[in-house]
Design a protein around this motif. Structure first.
Motif: not given
Length: 279
Positions: A76-98
């Motif tokens: 994400i940091r080296k490749v996908l994160g190079q896209m303009n953040p205005q049109g790109c979002r990253t979602y890290p899915f961790k252990v589900p909340s209650e």
């Protein structure tokens, strides 16, 4: 090099991960060449993404799944994160909340899918609900076994709405994973990533591999393809994913919208203001 052809899992075929090399580098000669390829491709990806953002007709969903330390964050940091953040979002899915556990397993996923013109990157995803829950016996088989069809319907609906989907499994060997765990242990800046559960999960390597193979085989289609990316060499991992994303965006062929203003009138107004300032 055709990274799509090399790493795509053909729909209807089993993904035998044990028979797929984790250190394959294809026709890429070395690290220096891979870095050059990645740099060139990320520049073009940024341009294509900008055009898609302005066009507002299509969207892209990138799903990243992998064993721990396979390099999702680095990719994400080296490749996908190079896209303009205005049109790109990253979602890290961790252990589900209650609250998330009180809803169906796709509830927290669906609201993160990309709107038209946008790119969504899933760092882990809805596939955790046929991977971790299966291996760790968090829900009965009668529950998780039905989720493959639900996932297929979900992804088919996204595709029908104009979302292109790319799903990457970063394929790392147990030996390389252990080496990266050691580097984390030796680097204080990486201690936040340390988790005893990562080590105990290694005892279930075969069970996780089997669950990944089933997910890839059961949820793989032309509109929602899986790619198995050799990830022992970070530089090849980055180049191959960049190549696949670039080719996909190229195929999507986003176009700048037609100009709906009178450019001659705008130029005349500009020239008049410049002239007024010079008086």
């Amino acid at each position: 090099m055709d990274f799509i052809k090399r790493h795509r899992v053909e729909p209807g075929k089993a993904a035998k991960l044990k028979s797929i090399s984790t250190d394959d580098t294809g026709d890429v000669k070395n690290k220096a060449e891979a870095k050059e390829i990645t740099a060139d491709l990320t520049k073009e990806i940024r341009d294509l993404q900008y055009r898609m953002f302005v066009e507002q007709k299509q969207s892209l969903l990138v799903v990243l799944q992998a064993p721990d330390a396979a390099g999702k964050d680095g990719l994400i940091r080296k490749v996908l994160g190079q896209m303009n953040p205005q049109g790109c979002r990253t979602y890290p899915f961790k252990v589900p909340s209650e609250i998330e556990r009180a809803h169906d397993f796709l509830w927290r996923i669906h609201k993160c899918t990309p709107a038209k013109g946008m790119v969504s990157i899933f760092n882990r995803s809805h596939y955790e609900d046929v991977l971790v829950v299966r291996v760790e016996d968090l829900v009965p088989k009668s529950v998780w076994s039905k989720r493959y069809n639900i996932i297929n319907q979900f992804e088919s609906n996204l595709a029908a709405a104009g979302t292109r989907i790319l799903k990457f499994y970063l394929h790392i060997s147990p030996a390389e994973q252990l080496e990266r765990f050691k580097k984390r242990l030796d680097n204080p800046d990486k201690h936040w990533k340390l988790n005893a559960g990562d080590y105990t999960a290694r005892d279930k390597w075969d069970a996780y591999r089997e669950s990944y193979e089933d997910a890839i085989e059961k949820c793989n289609s032309d509109e929602s393809p899986w790619f198995v990316i050799p990830a022992d060499n970070k530089w090849y991992r980055d180049a191959s994913v960049a190549g696949i994303v670039h080719q996909t965006l190229t195929d999507m062929n986003p176009q700048m919208p037609p100009v709906d203003v009178d450019l001659d009138e705008i130029r005349a107004l500009y020239d008049r203001e410049i002239a007024d300032q010079q008086e």
